[in-house]
Design a protein around this motif. Structure first.
Motif, short mmCIF file in Angstrom:
data_model
loop_
_atom_site.label_atom_id
_atom_site.label_comp_id
_atom_site.label_asym_id
_atom_site.label_seq_id
_atom_site.Cartn_x
_atom_site.Cartn_y
_atom_site.Cartn_z
N ASP A 122 -6.32 -7.94 55.00
CA ASP A 122 -5.48 -6.54 54.48
C ASP A 122 -6.00 -6.56 52.99
O ASP A 122 -7.00 -6.20 52.78
CB ASP A 122 -3.89 -6.76 54.54
CG ASP A 122 -3.26 -6.74 56.04
OD1 ASP A 122 -4.23 -6.57 56.93
OD2 ASP A 122 -2.15 -7.27 56.11
N ARG A 162 7.32 -7.27 61.44
CA ARG A 162 6.57 -6.33 60.29
C ARG A 162 6.99 -5.08 60.01
O ARG A 162 7.13 -4.74 58.92
CB ARG A 162 5.06 -6.22 61.28
CG ARG A 162 4.13 -5.49 60.53
CD ARG A 162 3.54 -6.07 59.32
NE ARG A 162 4.12 -6.00 58.14
CZ ARG A 162 3.91 -6.91 56.96
NH1 ARG A 162 2.96 -7.80 57.23
NH2 ARG A 162 4.52 -6.58 56.08
N ASP A 163 7.77 -4.32 60.94
CA ASP A 163 8.32 -3.11 60.65
C ASP A 163 9.44 -3.03 59.59
O ASP A 163 9.46 -2.38 58.66
CB ASP A 163 8.90 -2.53 61.74
CG ASP A 163 7.76 -1.75 62.71
OD1 ASP A 163 6.66 -1.83 62.30
OD2 ASP A 163 8.15 -1.64 63.93
N ASP A 179 8.27 -3.95 56.06
CA ASP A 179 7.34 -2.72 55.72
C ASP A 179 8.58 -1.74 54.88
O ASP A 179 8.19 -1.09 54.04
CB ASP A 179 6.58 -1.91 56.56
CG ASP A 179 5.32 -2.82 56.95
OD1 ASP A 179 4.94 -3.68 56.10
OD2 ASP A 179 4.93 -2.32 58.17
N LYS A 180 9.63 -1.81 55.56
CA LYS A 180 10.81 -0.87 55.27
C LYS A 180 11.15 -1.37 53.79
O LYS A 180 11.99 -0.52 53.04
CB LYS A 180 11.86 -0.74 56.43
CG LYS A 180 11.50 -0.10 57.53
CD LYS A 180 12.55 0.11 58.57
CE LYS A 180 12.18 0.86 59.68
NZ LYS A 180 12.98 0.85 60.98
N GLN A 181 11.32 -2.67 53.75
CA GLN A 181 11.69 -3.19 52.36
C GLN A 181 10.56 -3.03 51.42
O GLN A 181 10.61 -3.83 50.35
CB GLN A 181 12.14 -4.75 52.76
CG GLN A 181 13.03 -5.06 53.51
CD GLN A 181 13.56 -6.52 53.58
OE1 GLN A 181 13.24 -7.21 52.74
NE2 GLN A 181 14.29 -6.78 54.62
N HIS A 182 9.33 -2.70 51.71
CA HIS A 182 8.27 -2.49 50.85
C HIS A 182 7.71 -3.79 50.48
O HIS A 182 6.94 -4.26 49.46
CB HIS A 182 8.78 -1.83 49.53
CG HIS A 182 9.09 -0.43 49.68
ND1 HIS A 182 8.45 0.79 50.42
CD2 HIS A 182 10.43 0.03 49.64
CE1 HIS A 182 9.08 1.49 50.29
NE2 HIS A 182 10.49 1.39 49.97
N CYS A 183 7.73 -4.79 51.43
CA CYS A 183 6.94 -5.92 51.24
C CYS A 183 5.83 -6.16 52.41
O CYS A 183 5.95 -6.18 53.62
CB CYS A 183 8.18 -7.07 51.98
SG CYS A 183 7.58 -8.85 51.80
N SER A 184 4.83 -6.14 51.77
CA SER A 184 3.66 -5.94 52.44
C SER A 184 2.78 -7.27 52.66
O SER A 184 1.70 -7.35 53.07
CB SER A 184 2.63 -4.98 51.77
OG SER A 184 2.42 -5.46 50.30
N ALA A 233 -0.15 -6.18 64.75
CA ALA A 233 1.14 -6.57 63.73
C ALA A 233 0.54 -7.62 62.93
O ALA A 233 0.77 -7.57 61.59
CB ALA A 233 2.50 -6.82 64.20
N SER A 255 -1.84 -10.21 60.75
CA SER A 255 -2.99 -9.95 59.97
C SER A 255 -4.16 -11.11 59.99
O SER A 255 -5.17 -10.76 59.90
CB SER A 255 -2.74 -10.00 58.58
OG SER A 255 -1.68 -8.83 58.29
#
Length: 415
Positions: free
Chosen positions: A24, A82-83, A86-91, A115, A117
């Motif tokens: 990523d 993973r979703d 992502d909604k928490q802006h945790c990448s 999903a 990496s």
């Protein structure tokens, strides 16, 4: 002047050359900064709890987080995890830890395969005989299909038994056979290298492969990784497996990894601590950060220099202040890191008496020297070697934190 000792010289050796692996937004190897990773201990099928722990580890500074993927329920949960992150802006990238049935889980759950990496594969737990080759190939082909990195991770406790038997037989036929322990360590190394070669033969690029050969004994780990680094240029993941609990696990991991890192060996690390009951899982991340920072390899948060205490410091106040200041620095870093350039390199000293207090405080960017037993009840504060103020009374802790914050705002450039 005498030549430096070998140990001193090693501390200044350049990083070992390794192939860069892109995961990523992260680069592992190729001269990039050493990456910190961790692993959850939740039931992966419990999405809410796992998301909470992954986010906690990421906030603490984990740059990769590994999940156990051991059954269908866990595999189904991975895309949901993973979703939610992502909604928490945790990448933070997620790594799937597969043993025994990874080939089946990745085939049956393509959303999971996508999903994640990176996949973690243990050659000793992939299968036996013909099935081993087929199942290993299936996992590698999935990684190729989805353009994922793979860690081929060999563990002391789960090595390839067929390869071990082969090398033991070959060793027995030599005029001067090596001892069994040496053959077992060679088995670990060969298992990793042979599996990596097999993955490349299947079409997985070299820049998608990371190797690890984890041992549970410090000297064994050092020996194996020195050999592995001499025999390949794959990116290497370091970790003392089953390191243990508390100070034992921290000391053993630090002893092993510090020697290897000082020799330029290692591209990503994990500290495998057994957590205390109910303790915060992120402690393993903090230990990893402190190893890298105290060795001068990376900086994460200002570290506090504090004396151990003696008969001159019969009060525990300076100990409490040192702990409070270190906690304050860690809590402020997420904000500071986003606003100020280089603040993670700041040095802070909290000292307990006049013997070393003023000297250490002057050497730090900002320091305080508390009064020892029988000394005048005043605490001079130093900024970049100069005494700026003397604190008294019951609010020294809060006043010193305020001084630190003002120093950061004045000293470090805004981003």
């Amino acid at each position: 002047m005498d030549s430096p000792s070998p140990a001193f010289a090693n501390a200044h050796q350049p990083r070992r050359h390794s192939v860069a692996v892109q995961i990523d937004h992260l680069t592992v190897g190729g001269g990039a900064p050493v990456v910190i990773q961790s692993m959850t201990n939740t039931d992966t099928a419990d999405v809410e709890t796992t998301v909470e722990q992954v986010a906690q580890l990421a906030r603490a500074g984990s740059e990769l987080v590994r999940l156990t993927v051991n059954n269908d329920a866990a595999a189904r949960a991975v895309p949901c995890i993973r979703d939610a992150l992502d909604k928490q802006h945790c990448s933070v990238p997620l790594v799937g830890d597969f043993h025994f049935n990874g080939h089946k889980l990745l085939a049956d759950h393509p959303d999971c395969a996508q999903a994640l990496s990176k996949y973690r594969i243990n050659p000793g737990n992939v299968g036996k005989g013909k099935k081993r080759d087929e199942q290993f190939a299936a996992m590698i082909e999935t990684a190729i299909r989805y353009d994922k990195a793979v860690r081929i991770g060999v563990n002391w406790g789960s090595m390839d038994q067929a390869l071990l038997a082969q090398l033991m037989d070959e060793n027995a036929l030599r005029e001067q056979p090596a001892d069994a322990h040496h053959v077992m360590m060679e088995t670990v190394i060969r298992s990793a290298l042979d599996s990596a070669a097999a993955a490349e033969a299947l079409g997985l690029p070299r820049n998608k492969i990371i190797l690890s050969c984890k041992m549970s004994v410090v000297q064994d780990l050092i020996t194996v990784y020195r050999s592995l680094s001499e025999r390949s240029d794959y990116a290497l993941h370091l970790g003392l497996t089953e390191a243990g609990m508390g100070s034992k696990g921290i000391v053993a991991s630090t002893a092993a990894l510090s020697i290897l890192l000082s020799e330029g060996i290692g591209d990503t690390i994990r500290i495998s601590l057994t957590p205390e009951p109910g303790a915060d899982r992120s402690k393993e991340v903090i230990v990893a950060q402190e190893i890298l920072q105290t060795m001068g390899l990376r900086s994460f948060v200002p570290l506090v220099t504090a004396c151990p205490g003696c008969g001159r410091t019969t009060s525990t106040y300076f100990q409490q202040l040192a702990a409070q200041v270190q906690d304050y620095l860690r809590k402020q870093m997420p904000r500071w890191a986003g606003e100020y350039e280089g603040v993670e390199n700041m040095s802070v000293a909290v000292m307990g008496c006049v013997v070393n207090g003023p000297g250490e405080s002057k050497h730090a960017n900002i320091g305080i020297s508390l009064p020892g037993a029988g000394e005048r009840p005043v605490a001079p504060v130093y900024e970049d070697g100069n005494k700026t103020v003397t604190l008294k009374g019951d609010n020294i802790a809060d006043e010193f934190e305020s001084i630190i914050n003002d120093y950061v705002e004045r000293t470090y450039a805004k981003k």
